[in-house]
Design a protein around this motif. Structure first.
Motif, PDB file in Angstrom:
ATOM      1  N   ALA A  37      47.554  63.025   6.343  1.00  0.00           N
ATOM      2  CA  ALA A  37      47.200  61.659   6.730  1.00  0.00           C
ATOM      3  C   ALA A  37      47.916  60.620   5.884  1.00  0.00           C
ATOM      4  CB  ALA A  37      45.684  61.475   6.607  1.00  0.00           C
ATOM      5  N   PHE A  38      47.845  59.390   6.342  1.00  0.00           N
ATOM      6  CA  PHE A  38      48.190  58.172   5.624  1.00  0.00           C
ATOM      7  C   PHE A  38      49.694  57.880   5.549  1.00  0.00           C
ATOM      8  CE2 PHE A  38      48.888  55.443   1.969  1.00  0.00           C
ATOM      9  CZ  PHE A  38      47.982  54.430   2.227  1.00  0.00           C
ATOM     10  N   VAL A  39      50.518  58.907   5.361  1.00  0.00           N
ATOM     11  CA  VAL A  39      51.947  58.684   5.122  1.00  0.00           C
ATOM     12  C   VAL A  39      52.585  57.933   6.284  1.00  0.00           C
ATOM     13  CG1 VAL A  39      54.181  59.799   4.736  1.00  0.00           C
ATOM     14  CG2 VAL A  39      52.126  60.702   3.648  1.00  0.00           C
ATOM     15  N   GLY A  40      52.342  58.396   7.515  1.00  0.00           N
ATOM     16  CA  GLY A  40      52.958  57.767   8.674  1.00  0.00           C
ATOM     17  C   GLY A  40      52.507  56.337   8.890  1.00  0.00           C
ATOM     18  N   LEU A  41      51.300  56.016   8.466  1.00  0.00           N
ATOM     19  CA  LEU A  41      50.785  54.650   8.613  1.00  0.00           C
ATOM     20  C   LEU A  41      51.313  53.727   7.522  1.00  0.00           C
ATOM     21  CD1 LEU A  41      48.837  52.554   9.857  1.00  0.00           C
ATOM     22  CD2 LEU A  41      47.049  53.508   8.385  1.00  0.00           C
ATOM     23  N   ALA A  42      51.371  54.219   6.291  1.00  0.00           N
ATOM     24  CA  ALA A  42      51.651  53.354   5.146  1.00  0.00           C
ATOM     25  C   ALA A  42      53.129  53.156   4.855  1.00  0.00           C
ATOM     26  CB  ALA A  42      50.961  53.924   3.899  1.00  0.00           C
ATOM     27  N   VAL A  43      53.928  54.211   4.949  1.00  0.00           N
ATOM     28  CA  VAL A  43      55.322  54.126   4.495  1.00  0.00           C
ATOM     29  C   VAL A  43      56.139  53.076   5.254  1.00  0.00           C
ATOM     30  CG1 VAL A  43      57.505  55.411   4.314  1.00  0.00           C
ATOM     31  CG2 VAL A  43      55.362  56.455   3.562  1.00  0.00           C
ATOM     32  N   PRO A  44      55.996  52.939   6.586  1.00  0.00           N
ATOM     33  CA  PRO A  44      56.752  51.859   7.245  1.00  0.00           C
ATOM     34  C   PRO A  44      56.459  50.485   6.665  1.00  0.00           C
ATOM     35  CG  PRO A  44      55.913  53.384   8.878  1.00  0.00           C
ATOM     36  CD  PRO A  44      55.304  53.788   7.577  1.00  0.00           C
ATOM     37  N   HIS A  45      55.205  50.225   6.288  1.00  0.00           N
ATOM     38  CA  HIS A  45      54.861  48.930   5.686  1.00  0.00           C
ATOM     39  C   HIS A  45      55.451  48.792   4.287  1.00  0.00           C
ATOM     40  CE1 HIS A  45      52.375  47.956   9.052  1.00  0.00           C
ATOM     41  NE2 HIS A  45      51.534  48.942   8.829  1.00  0.00           N
ATOM     42  N   ILE A  46      55.392  49.883   3.507  1.00  0.00           N
ATOM     43  CA  ILE A  46      55.991  49.863   2.167  1.00  0.00           C
ATOM     44  C   ILE A  46      57.485  49.579   2.265  1.00  0.00           C
ATOM     45  CG2 ILE A  46      56.513  51.258   0.136  1.00  0.00           C
ATOM     46  CD1 ILE A  46      53.896  52.751   0.601  1.00  0.00           C
ATOM     47  N   THR A  47      58.137  50.226   3.209  1.00  0.00           N
ATOM     48  CA  THR A  47      59.582  50.051   3.370  1.00  0.00           C
ATOM     49  C   THR A  47      59.939  48.628   3.768  1.00  0.00           C
ATOM     50  OG1 THR A  47      59.726  52.367   4.078  1.00  0.00           O
ATOM     51  CG2 THR A  47      61.633  50.973   4.507  1.00  0.00           C
ATOM     52  N   LYS A  48      59.158  48.051   4.683  1.00  0.00           N
ATOM     53  CA  LYS A  48      59.435  46.685   5.128  1.00  0.00           C
ATOM     54  C   LYS A  48      59.241  45.665   4.011  1.00  0.00           C
ATOM     55  CE  LYS A  48      58.197  47.755   9.901  1.00  0.00           C
ATOM     56  NZ  LYS A  48      57.143  47.686  10.937  1.00  0.00           N
ATOM     57  N   GLN A  49      58.343  45.980   3.073  1.00  0.00           N
ATOM     58  CA  GLN A  49      58.157  45.087   1.939  1.00  0.00           C
ATOM     59  C   GLN A  49      59.297  45.210   0.932  1.00  0.00           C
ATOM     60  OE1 GLN A  49      55.800  42.803   1.774  1.00  0.00           O
ATOM     61  NE2 GLN A  49      54.810  43.478   3.662  1.00  0.00           N
ATOM     62  N   LEU A  50      59.902  46.392   0.865  1.00  0.00           N
ATOM     63  CA  LEU A  50      61.019  46.602  -0.063  1.00  0.00           C
ATOM     64  C   LEU A  50      62.344  46.123   0.515  1.00  0.00           C
ATOM     65  CD1 LEU A  50      60.115  50.186  -1.376  1.00  0.00           C
ATOM     66  CD2 LEU A  50      59.719  48.000  -2.523  1.00  0.00           C
ATOM     67  N   ILE A  51      62.539  46.368   1.804  1.00  0.00           N
ATOM     68  CA  ILE A  51      63.786  45.975   2.478  1.00  0.00           C
ATOM     69  C   ILE A  51      63.416  45.004   3.594  1.00  0.00           C
ATOM     70  CG2 ILE A  51      65.773  46.785   3.799  1.00  0.00           C
ATOM     71  CD1 ILE A  51      65.568  49.419   2.374  1.00  0.00           C
ATOM     72  N   HIS A  52      63.748  43.756   3.398  1.00  0.00           N
ATOM     73  CA  HIS A  52      63.255  42.690   4.286  1.00  0.00           C
ATOM     74  C   HIS A  52      64.096  42.594   5.554  1.00  0.00           C
ATOM     75  CE1 HIS A  52      60.607  41.352   1.053  1.00  0.00           C
ATOM     76  NE2 HIS A  52      61.632  41.507   0.243  1.00  0.00           N
ATOM     77  N   THR A  53      63.839  43.506   6.458  1.00  0.00           N
ATOM     78  CA  THR A  53      64.500  43.465   7.755  1.00  0.00           C
ATOM     79  C   THR A  53      63.673  44.245   8.757  1.00  0.00           C
ATOM     80  OG1 THR A  53      66.525  43.996   8.980  1.00  0.00           O
ATOM     81  CG2 THR A  53      65.885  45.511   7.242  1.00  0.00           C
ATOM     82  N   THR A  54      63.773  43.867  10.011  1.00  0.00           N
ATOM     83  CA  THR A  54      63.109  44.612  11.079  1.00  0.00           C
ATOM     84  C   THR A  54      64.128  45.361  11.946  1.00  0.00           C
ATOM     85  OG1 THR A  54      63.148  42.623  12.469  1.00  0.00           O
ATOM     86  CG2 THR A  54      61.142  43.045  11.195  1.00  0.00           C
ATOM     87  N   ASP A  55      65.393  45.329  11.545  1.00  0.00           N
ATOM     88  CA  ASP A  55      66.455  46.018  12.275  1.00  0.00           C
ATOM     89  C   ASP A  55      66.304  47.527  12.058  1.00  0.00           C
ATOM     90  OD1 ASP A  55      68.705  46.961  13.500  1.00  0.00           O
ATOM     91  OD2 ASP A  55      70.135  45.778  12.336  1.00  0.00           O
ATOM     92  N   HIS A  56      66.075  48.260  13.139  1.00  0.00           N
ATOM     93  CA  HIS A  56      65.835  49.703  13.016  1.00  0.00           C
ATOM     94  C   HIS A  56      67.084  50.475  12.588  1.00  0.00           C
ATOM     95  CE1 HIS A  56      62.177  48.585  15.122  1.00  0.00           C
ATOM     96  NE2 HIS A  56      61.684  49.745  14.765  1.00  0.00           N
ATOM     97  N   LYS A  57      68.237  49.880  12.704  1.00  0.00           N
ATOM     98  CA  LYS A  57      69.447  50.525  12.194  1.00  0.00           C
ATOM     99  C   LYS A  57      69.356  50.703  10.690  1.00  0.00           C
ATOM    100  CE  LYS A  57      74.491  50.040  12.251  1.00  0.00           C
ATOM    101  NZ  LYS A  57      75.626  49.187  12.675  1.00  0.00           N
ATOM    102  N   ILE A  58      68.635  49.804  10.038  1.00  0.00           N
ATOM    103  CA  ILE A  58      68.430  49.875   8.591  1.00  0.00           C
ATOM    104  C   ILE A  58      67.077  50.498   8.279  1.00  0.00           C
ATOM    105  CG2 ILE A  58      68.208  48.488   6.491  1.00  0.00           C
ATOM    106  CD1 ILE A  58      70.074  46.451   7.895  1.00  0.00           C
ATOM    107  N   GLN A  59      66.077  50.175   9.093  1.00  0.00           N
ATOM    108  CA  GLN A  59      64.730  50.661   8.841  1.00  0.00           C
ATOM    109  C   GLN A  59      64.620  52.182   8.929  1.00  0.00           C
ATOM    110  OE1 GLN A  59      61.435  49.527   8.210  1.00  0.00           O
ATOM    111  NE2 GLN A  59      62.516  47.758   7.362  1.00  0.00           N
ATOM    112  N   ILE A  60      65.279  52.802   9.890  1.00  0.00           N
ATOM    113  CA  ILE A  60      65.130  54.252  10.093  1.00  0.00           C
ATOM    114  C   ILE A  60      65.561  55.048   8.865  1.00  0.00           C
ATOM    115  CG2 ILE A  60      66.021  56.227  11.407  1.00  0.00           C
ATOM    116  CD1 ILE A  60      65.800  54.518  13.918  1.00  0.00           C
ATOM    117  N   PRO A  61      66.794  54.869   8.340  1.00  0.00           N
ATOM    118  CA  PRO A  61      67.152  55.635   7.133  1.00  0.00           C
ATOM    119  C   PRO A  61      66.318  55.250   5.919  1.00  0.00           C
ATOM    120  CG  PRO A  61      68.876  54.047   7.685  1.00  0.00           C
ATOM    121  CD  PRO A  61      67.941  54.077   8.838  1.00  0.00           C
ATOM    122  N   ALA A  62      65.927  53.964   5.814  1.00  0.00           N
ATOM    123  CA  ALA A  62      65.114  53.534   4.675  1.00  0.00           C
ATOM    124  C   ALA A  62      63.735  54.185   4.715  1.00  0.00           C
ATOM    125  CB  ALA A  62      64.990  52.014   4.668  1.00  0.00           C
TER     126      ALA A  62
END
Length: 343
Positions: A267-292
Motif C-alpha cells: 500500500a501507499f507507494v502508488g498513491l504517495a510517490v507521484p505527489h512527492i515527485t511533483k513537489q520535487l520536480i515542478h512539472t506536469t509533463d509526463h515525458k519528465i514525470q514518468i522517469p522521475a
C-alpha cells in the motif's frame, strides 16, 4: 539555468541517490557486509567469504531488484490513475485490480476450508499463490475493460472500479469468517507484502510485465498530458479517448496486477510517490514525470525495505507498515512546506 538543464540535474541526482540506496540495501541485513566487499561481489570479484557471495546473489540482490520493480511499477501505475481520473486520491488499486489478486489468493488459501479437504495446506506454495493472484487480477481487469467499453464517463468508471474492490473485499471477509486459523494466518502474512520471496524466474516475469507497462505508458505520454486539461481538450487534439483509456488501464493492470501477485498488496507507494515527485520536480509533463516517478518510487521502496530488514537483527518487519509510516509524514511535510498541491 534552462528547464532542460534543471531537469537533467534532477535526474542525475535521483539516479545517484537510487544507486546509493541500492548498494546500502544489499549491504545491510541480519549479516552486515561492508560497502567495499559488496561492490567487489557485485562486479564479479572473488570474495574472501563465500557465504557473503551466496547471501548477495541468492537473496539480497533479487530482493533489491524486486524493490526497484515494485516501487517503480506501483508509483507509475499510481501516476497513470491520478492523471486518467484527474483525482489526486486515485492510486493503482482504484480499479479493483489489487482486490482481484487478493481474492485469488484468498480463494486458494482459504476457499478450501469450505470444502471437505479438497486440498491440503501443504499443497500451497509461492508459485501456486502467485498464479492464483494473477488469475484473480486478470479476471477483475477483464471486467474493467468490458465496463470501459460501455461507460464513456471516466468518473463513472472510477466508481465502478471501487465497487469491484468492495465486492471482492466482501467475498474475502466471508471466506475469512469460515476459514481455519492456520489458513487465515497465511493469508494475513501474504497481505503484509514481501519482497524477499521471489526466485530469479519469478523476478523475470515481474520485470517483463513492468517493462511492458512502462512501454505502454511512454506511448501514452501525449494522451496523458491532454487528459490533465480534460477529455474535451484531449478530443480536440484528435486523441482517441477510448483507445487511450484502454492502453492506460492495461498498463496499470500489468504493473499493479503482476506486482501484487508476486509481492503482495503493498500500500501507499502508488498513491504517495507521484505527489512527492511533483513537489520535487515542478512539472506536469509526463515525458519528465514518468522517469522521475520511476526513480523516486524505486528509491523509496529500497529505503523502506532497508528499514524493514532491521539491520543486525534476524527479524523483518512487514513492508506495508514501513511504507506508510515512512511515506505519510514525507507527503504531509512536502505539502505543508509547498502550501499547495501540484496537479
Amino acid at each position: 539555468m534552462t528547464n532542460q538543464s534543471t531537469y537533467s540535474f534532477h535526474f542525475i541526482g535521483l539516479l545517484i541517490v537510487l544507486l546509493i540506496c541500492f548498494v546500502i540495501n544489499i549491504c545491510l541485513g541480519s549479516v552486515t557486509i561492508s560497502f567495499i566487499d559488496t561492490l567487489k561481489i557485485l562486479f564479479g570479484s572473488v570474495s574472501e567469504n563465500d557465504s557473503n557471495t551466496y547471501i548477495i546473489w541468492q537473496y539480497r540482490l533479487p530482493k533489491a531488484i524486486t524493490a526497484i520493480l515494485v516501487g517503480g511499477g506501483l508509483s507509475l501505475s499510481g501516476l497513470l490513475m491520478q492523471t486518467l481520473f484527474r483525482n489526486p486520491l486515485a492510486g493503482p488499486y482504484v480499479l479493483g485490480i489489487s482486490s482481484g489478486a487478493s481474492l485469488g489468493a484468498a480463494l486458494l488459501i482459504m476457499g478450501t476450508s469450505l470444502f471437505s479437504g479438497a486440498l491440503t495446506f501443504s499443497a500451497f506454495n509461492d508459485i501456486t499463490l502467485a498464479i492464483a493472484s494473477s488469475l484473480g487480477s486478470f479476471f477483475v481487469l477483464s471486467l474493467v475493460l468490458v465496463v470501459a467499453a460501455k461507460v464513456k464517463d471516466t468518473m463513472a468508471l472510477l466508481i465502478i472500479g471501487l465497487m469491484f474492490g468492495s465486492i471482492t473485499a466482501a467475498i474475502v471477509s466471508v471466506l475469512s469468517y469460515f476459514t481455519k486459523a492456520e489458513k487465515l494466518q497465511r493469508y494475513i502474512f501474504w497481505s503484509f507484502g514481501s519482497l524477499g520471496n521471489l526466485s530469479w524466474v519469478q523476478l523475470l516475469i515481474v520485470a517483463l510485465c513492468t517493462m511492458i507497462g512502462i512501454f505502454l505508458s511512454i506511448i501514452s505520454i501525449k494522451p496523458l498530458n491532454a487528459f490533465l486539461l480534460g477529455e474535451n481538450y484531449a478530443k480536440s487534439l484528435g486523441i482517441g479517448l477510448q483507445k487511450s483509456r484502454y492502453i492506460i488501464i492495461v498498463a496499470t493492470g500489468l504493473l499493479a496486477g503482476s506486482i501484487t501477485a508476486f509481492a503482495g498488496p503493498i500500500a501507499f507507494v502508488g498513491l504517495a510517490v507521484p505527489h512527492i515527485t511533483k513537489q520535487l520536480i515542478h512539472t506536469t509533463d509526463h515525458k519528465i514525470q514518468i522517469p522521475a516517478v520511476l526513480c523516486c518510487g524505486a528509491t523509496l521502496m529500497l529505503i523502506c525495505d532497508t528499514i524493514a530488514q532491521l539491520p543486525g537483527s534476524v527479524s523483518v518487519l512487514p513492508i506495508n507498515a514501513i511504507t506508510s509510516i515512512l511515506g505519510a509524514p514525507v507527503v504531509i511535510w512536502l505539502l505543508v512546506r509547498k502550501r499547495k498541491m501540484i496537479f
